[in-house]
Write a protein that holds these residues in place. Structure first.
Motif, PDB file in Angstrom:
ATOM      1  N   ALA A   1     -74.102  96.021 -52.577  1.00 17.02           N
ATOM      2  CA  ALA A   1     -75.455  96.198 -52.180  1.00 17.02           C
ATOM      3  C   ALA A   1     -75.753  96.127 -50.853  1.00 17.02           C
ATOM      4  O   ALA A   1     -75.419  94.935 -50.200  1.00 17.02           O
ATOM      5  CB  ALA A   1     -76.674  95.686 -53.139  1.00 17.02           C
ATOM      6  N   GLN A   2     -76.282  96.924 -49.895  1.00 16.88           N
ATOM      7  CA  GLN A   2     -76.396  96.723 -48.722  1.00 16.88           C
ATOM      8  C   GLN A   2     -77.859  97.448 -48.018  1.00 16.88           C
ATOM      9  O   GLN A   2     -78.411  97.831 -48.590  1.00 16.88           O
ATOM     10  CB  GLN A   2     -75.193  97.323 -48.099  1.00 16.88           C
ATOM     11  CG  GLN A   2     -75.182  98.842 -48.111  1.00 16.88           C
ATOM     12  CD  GLN A   2     -73.965  99.638 -47.551  1.00 16.88           C
ATOM     13  OE1 GLN A   2     -73.974  99.812 -46.222  1.00 16.88           O
ATOM     14  NE2 GLN A   2     -73.031  99.874 -48.411  1.00 16.88           N
ATOM     15  N   ARG A   3     -78.070  96.843 -46.861  1.00 17.90           N
ATOM     16  CA  ARG A   3     -79.256  97.418 -46.458  1.00 17.90           C
ATOM     17  C   ARG A   3     -79.004  98.331 -45.268  1.00 17.90           C
ATOM     18  O   ARG A   3     -77.859  98.497 -44.659  1.00 17.90           O
ATOM     19  CB  ARG A   3     -79.777  96.221 -45.451  1.00 17.90           C
ATOM     20  CG  ARG A   3     -80.266  95.061 -46.322  1.00 17.90           C
ATOM     21  CD  ARG A   3     -81.568  95.105 -47.052  1.00 17.90           C
ATOM     22  NE  ARG A   3     -82.156  94.193 -47.627  1.00 17.90           N
ATOM     23  CZ  ARG A   3     -83.170  94.060 -48.400  1.00 17.90           C
ATOM     24  NH1 ARG A   3     -84.231  95.005 -48.046  1.00 17.90           N
ATOM     25  NH2 ARG A   3     -83.416  93.186 -49.212  1.00 17.90           N
ATOM     26  N   ARG A   4     -79.937  99.502 -45.269  1.00 18.30           N
ATOM     27  CA  ARG A   4     -79.714 100.693 -44.455  1.00 18.30           C
ATOM     28  C   ARG A   4     -80.944 101.501 -44.523  1.00 18.30           C
ATOM     29  O   ARG A   4     -81.754 100.970 -45.428  1.00 18.30           O
ATOM     30  CB  ARG A   4     -78.448 101.502 -45.085  1.00 18.30           C
ATOM     31  CG  ARG A   4     -78.651 102.305 -46.213  1.00 18.30           C
ATOM     32  CD  ARG A   4     -77.452 103.089 -46.698  1.00 18.30           C
ATOM     33  NE  ARG A   4     -76.926 104.135 -45.755  1.00 18.30           N
ATOM     34  CZ  ARG A   4     -77.237 105.350 -45.478  1.00 18.30           C
ATOM     35  NH1 ARG A   4     -78.348 105.767 -46.407  1.00 18.30           N
ATOM     36  NH2 ARG A   4     -76.712 106.091 -44.466  1.00 18.30           N
ATOM     37  N   SER A   5     -81.098 102.423 -43.829  1.00 22.19           N
ATOM     38  CA  SER A   5     -82.310 103.187 -43.697  1.00 22.19           C
ATOM     39  C   SER A   5     -82.058 104.262 -44.826  1.00 22.19           C
ATOM     40  O   SER A   5     -81.076 104.817 -45.072  1.00 22.19           O
ATOM     41  CB  SER A   5     -82.746 104.022 -42.330  1.00 22.19           C
ATOM     42  OG  SER A   5     -81.605 104.600 -42.122  1.00 22.19           O
TER      43      SER A   5
ATOM     44  N   ALA B   1     -86.470 101.882 -43.046  1.00 18.56           N
ATOM     45  CA  ALA B   1     -85.693 101.486 -42.027  1.00 18.56           C
ATOM     46  C   ALA B   1     -84.494 100.450 -42.614  1.00 18.56           C
ATOM     47  O   ALA B   1     -83.594 100.203 -42.226  1.00 18.56           O
ATOM     48  CB  ALA B   1     -86.024 101.042 -40.865  1.00 18.56           C
ATOM     49  N   ASP B   2     -85.105  99.432 -43.574  1.00 17.99           N
ATOM     50  CA  ASP B   2     -84.348  98.469 -44.033  1.00 17.99           C
ATOM     51  C   ASP B   2     -84.557  98.187 -45.613  1.00 17.99           C
ATOM     52  O   ASP B   2     -85.093  97.394 -46.031  1.00 17.99           O
ATOM     53  CB  ASP B   2     -85.118  97.113 -43.306  1.00 17.99           C
ATOM     54  CG  ASP B   2     -83.962  96.040 -43.497  1.00 17.99           C
ATOM     55  OD1 ASP B   2     -82.761  96.086 -43.789  1.00 17.99           O
ATOM     56  OD2 ASP B   2     -84.358  94.794 -43.733  1.00 17.99           O
ATOM     57  N   ALA B   3     -84.080  99.384 -46.237  1.00 17.94           N
ATOM     58  CA  ALA B   3     -83.818  99.418 -47.795  1.00 17.94           C
ATOM     59  C   ALA B   3     -82.956  98.961 -48.282  1.00 17.94           C
ATOM     60  O   ALA B   3     -81.446  99.190 -47.752  1.00 17.94           O
ATOM     61  CB  ALA B   3     -84.135 100.739 -48.227  1.00 17.94           C
ATOM     62  N   LEU B   4     -82.882  98.134 -49.521  1.00 16.68           N
ATOM     63  CA  LEU B   4     -81.703  97.658 -50.220  1.00 16.68           C
ATOM     64  C   LEU B   4     -81.089  98.846 -51.176  1.00 16.68           C
ATOM     65  O   LEU B   4     -82.113  99.321 -51.840  1.00 16.68           O
ATOM     66  CB  LEU B   4     -81.866  96.595 -51.123  1.00 16.68           C
ATOM     67  CG  LEU B   4     -80.848  95.945 -52.020  1.00 16.68           C
ATOM     68  CD1 LEU B   4     -79.823  95.475 -51.159  1.00 16.68           C
ATOM     69  CD2 LEU B   4     -81.192  94.856 -52.824  1.00 16.68           C
ATOM     70  N   VAL B   5     -79.875  99.441 -50.895  1.00 15.96           N
ATOM     71  CA  VAL B   5     -79.507 100.640 -51.629  1.00 15.96           C
ATOM     72  C   VAL B   5     -78.051 100.456 -52.137  1.00 15.96           C
ATOM     73  O   VAL B   5     -77.151  99.449 -51.776  1.00 15.96           O
ATOM     74  CB  VAL B   5     -79.403 101.674 -50.294  1.00 15.96           C
ATOM     75  CG1 VAL B   5     -80.862 102.020 -49.733  1.00 15.96           C
ATOM     76  CG2 VAL B   5     -78.295 101.596 -49.490  1.00 15.96           C
ATOM     77  N   ILE B   6     -77.870 101.120 -52.975  1.00 15.75           N
ATOM     78  CA  ILE B   6     -76.287 101.313 -53.927  1.00 15.75           C
ATOM     79  C   ILE B   6     -75.969 102.697 -53.864  1.00 15.75           C
ATOM     80  O   ILE B   6     -76.850 103.564 -53.757  1.00 15.75           O
ATOM     81  CB  ILE B   6     -76.415 100.429 -55.140  1.00 15.75           C
ATOM     82  CG1 ILE B   6     -77.568 101.262 -56.006  1.00 15.75           C
ATOM     83  CG2 ILE B   6     -76.726  99.094 -55.035  1.00 15.75           C
ATOM     84  CD1 ILE B   6     -77.498 100.648 -57.575  1.00 15.75           C
TER      85      ILE B   6
ATOM     86  N   PRO C   1     -76.458 110.472 -51.346  1.00 14.13           N
ATOM     87  CA  PRO C   1     -75.556 109.658 -52.362  1.00 14.13           C
ATOM     88  C   PRO C   1     -76.094 108.276 -52.689  1.00 14.13           C
ATOM     89  O   PRO C   1     -75.589 107.461 -53.552  1.00 14.13           O
ATOM     90  CB  PRO C   1     -74.441 109.609 -51.663  1.00 14.13           C
ATOM     91  CG  PRO C   1     -74.405 109.662 -50.257  1.00 14.13           C
ATOM     92  CD  PRO C   1     -75.705 110.582 -50.230  1.00 14.13           C
ATOM     93  N   TRP C   2     -77.219 107.995 -51.796  1.00 17.02           N
ATOM     94  CA  TRP C   2     -77.851 106.422 -51.842  1.00 17.02           C
ATOM     95  C   TRP C   2     -79.199 106.535 -52.680  1.00 17.02           C
ATOM     96  O   TRP C   2     -80.068 107.620 -52.715  1.00 17.02           O
ATOM     97  CB  TRP C   2     -78.102 105.969 -50.716  1.00 17.02           C
ATOM     98  CG  TRP C   2     -76.883 105.986 -49.718  1.00 17.02           C
ATOM     99  CD1 TRP C   2     -76.730 106.859 -48.496  1.00 17.02           C
ATOM    100  CD2 TRP C   2     -75.957 104.932 -49.610  1.00 17.02           C
ATOM    101  NE1 TRP C   2     -75.331 106.294 -48.110  1.00 17.02           N
ATOM    102  CE2 TRP C   2     -74.892 104.973 -48.826  1.00 17.02           C
ATOM    103  CE3 TRP C   2     -75.819 103.818 -50.579  1.00 17.02           C
ATOM    104  CZ2 TRP C   2     -73.814 104.455 -48.602  1.00 17.02           C
ATOM    105  CZ3 TRP C   2     -74.493 102.877 -50.266  1.00 17.02           C
ATOM    106  CH2 TRP C   2     -73.859 103.182 -49.268  1.00 17.02           C
ATOM    107  N   VAL C   3     -79.248 105.380 -53.420  1.00 15.12           N
ATOM    108  CA  VAL C   3     -80.494 105.130 -54.179  1.00 15.12           C
ATOM    109  C   VAL C   3     -80.986 103.580 -53.962  1.00 15.12           C
ATOM    110  O   VAL C   3     -80.306 102.879 -53.666  1.00 15.12           O
ATOM    111  CB  VAL C   3     -80.247 105.271 -55.599  1.00 15.12           C
ATOM    112  CG1 VAL C   3     -81.527 104.789 -56.408  1.00 15.12           C
ATOM    113  CG2 VAL C   3     -79.615 106.367 -56.284  1.00 15.12           C
ATOM    114  N   GLU C   4     -82.311 103.606 -53.564  1.00 12.01           N
ATOM    115  CA  GLU C   4     -82.896 102.466 -53.108  1.00 12.01           C
ATOM    116  C   GLU C   4     -83.445 101.508 -54.237  1.00 12.01           C
ATOM    117  O   GLU C   4     -83.653 102.112 -55.252  1.00 12.01           O
ATOM    118  CB  GLU C   4     -84.356 102.850 -52.524  1.00 12.01           C
ATOM    119  CG  GLU C   4     -85.002 101.562 -51.919  1.00 12.01           C
ATOM    120  CD  GLU C   4     -86.487 101.687 -51.414  1.00 12.01           C
ATOM    121  OE1 GLU C   4     -87.046 100.892 -50.772  1.00 12.01           O
ATOM    122  OE2 GLU C   4     -87.012 103.044 -51.664  1.00 12.01           O
ATOM    123  N   VAL C   5     -82.988 100.326 -54.182  1.00  7.93           N
ATOM    124  CA  VAL C   5     -83.421  99.494 -55.451  1.00  7.93           C
ATOM    125  C   VAL C   5     -84.606  98.502 -55.068  1.00  7.93           C
ATOM    126  O   VAL C   5     -84.408  97.851 -53.994  1.00  7.93           O
ATOM    127  CB  VAL C   5     -82.097  98.456 -55.520  1.00  7.93           C
ATOM    128  CG1 VAL C   5     -82.298  97.450 -56.762  1.00  7.93           C
ATOM    129  CG2 VAL C   5     -80.808  99.471 -55.989  1.00  7.93           C
TER     130      VAL C   5
END
Length: 372
Positions: free
Chosen positions: A61-65, A290-295, A330-334
């Motif tokens: 799990a990582q941070r990205r916009s 801008a700084d969401a935790l995504v998987i 392809p990304w989903v915010e958690v």
């Protein structure tokens, strides 16, 4: 004297004596057999029956916009389309436009025979000249009190009526030139030189392709998020690899009670090969974090119920339920359930259960693929 001799039966004959050295040689083998079948063998059997670790692939799990967006599809339509009809009947003497030709508003497309209309104009002009002369003489006589006011008013009325008849005759004559009501491209032509043209019959179709529009029927839950002026990204199948940028032009303030949707009109410039009738897929971004935790979306379990993933901790898989936010490709915010660096399973999920032992396959290709 006879000696009595008894025969010993074969079944009760004494066994042959086994040499002591042979017995000593067999004892180690018997001890080994006893050891292998005794209680000391249970740990090895249990070890052989232990379940094997399930091989899985994971992504951290990582941070990205991430952007919140609405996706929809609709056919592209010309901004304006006009059917050119003849306002009079007659023979088509000239056809001055063809399919695919650019025409301007007011440009003549067909010339129709108007000989009869010309004669009607000439008659009307003669009648006007006659009545103008009578009216002018009556004005002079009226100054001498030789014409009554009522007669003068009648002559003025007749003159006005004749002038209106002349204007009508000239209008009918102008209908001999069929003109384009808008600027655009001729999409169809239904007339040839020499054909008889019926009044109010469509003979051309002209479309304005300088600007294209697509109308989306959007669910009412999005009515507060989509506004005029927002950017729209468009892709069409006939032009792969190209993305066209447009804007929301109009948003209907009324929700259709039957479908629960409202209309959003998106506008695009006609460039890069876009044509009316193409089926477009649109994406409208209306918010961004801008700084969401995504998987990766691929990590989500496909069973019904609350969103969940398998997280690898201490060599075992643990099912974790999530609260999701925005979805972006392809990304989903958690929003809740994970923290930075948690290893979520993206491949091998089907073989896992709560507490399953796992063997993590470290592969940078998996991470790259999930990010695409």
């Amino acid at each position: 004297m006879h000696r009595l001799v008894r025969s010993i039966p074969h079944s009760v004959r004494p066994l042959p004596v086994i040499p002591a050295l042979l017995v000593l040689a067999l004892l180690p083998g018997l001890s080994a057999c006893r050891a292998s079948g005794g209680p000391d063998a249970q740990p090895d059997a249990a070890k052989a029956q232990a379940p094997e670790a399930v091989p899985v692939e994971v992504v951290n799990a990582q941070r990205r916009s991430i952007s919140a967006s609405y996706h929809g599809s609709a056919p592209l339509e010309a901004r304006a389309e006009a059917q050119v009809v003849a306002k009079t009947s007659g023979i088509a003497l000239q056809v001055l436009a063809d399919v695919g030709q650019h025409v301007a508003a007011g440009q003549t497309l067909v010339v129709i025979d108007r000989d009869r209309a010309k004669l009607q104009v000439a008659q009307a002009e003669a009648q006007v000249r006659k009545l103008e002369a009578n009216y002018n003489r009556a004005l002079q006589l009226a100054e001498q009190k030789m014409v009554s006011a009522s007669d003068l008013d009648q002559l003025r009325f007749d003159l006005d009526n004749a002038r209106a008849t002349l204007r009508l005759a000239k209008l009918e004559l102008s209908y001999g030139e069929v003109k384009s009501p808008i600027s655009g491209v001729v999409a169809s032509r239904e007339i040839k030189p020499g054909n008889f043209v019926q009044i109010n019959t469509p003979i051309f179709t002209v479309v304005d392709t300088s600007r294209l529009e697509a109308t989306l029927n959007v669910p009412e839950r999005e009515i507060a998020t989509l506004k005029p002026g927002q950017k729209v990204e468009l892709t069409v199948d006939p032009l792969p690899g190209k993305t066209f940028i447009g804007r929301i032009d109009r948003v209907s303030p009324v929700v259709d009670a039957g479908s629960g949707t409202f209309r959003v009109v998106c506008a695009f410039e006609s460039e890069g090969g876009l044509q009316p009738g193409m089926f477009g897929r649109m994406r409208i971004d209306y918010d961004q974090r801008a700084d969401a935790l995504v998987i990766p979306r691929a990590a989500l379990l496909e069973d019904s119920g609350q969103p969940a993933v398998y997280v690898v901790r201490d060599g075992k898989a643990h099912r974790v339920t999530l609260e999701l936010g925005y979805e972006d490709g392809p990304w989903v915010e958690v929003r809740k359930g994970l923290k930075d660096g948690d290893q979520v399973v993206v491949a091998g999920k089907a073989a896992l259960r709560e507490g399953s032992a796992v063997r993590v396959l470290r592969s940078t290709a998996v991470t790259a693929q999930a990010a695409q």
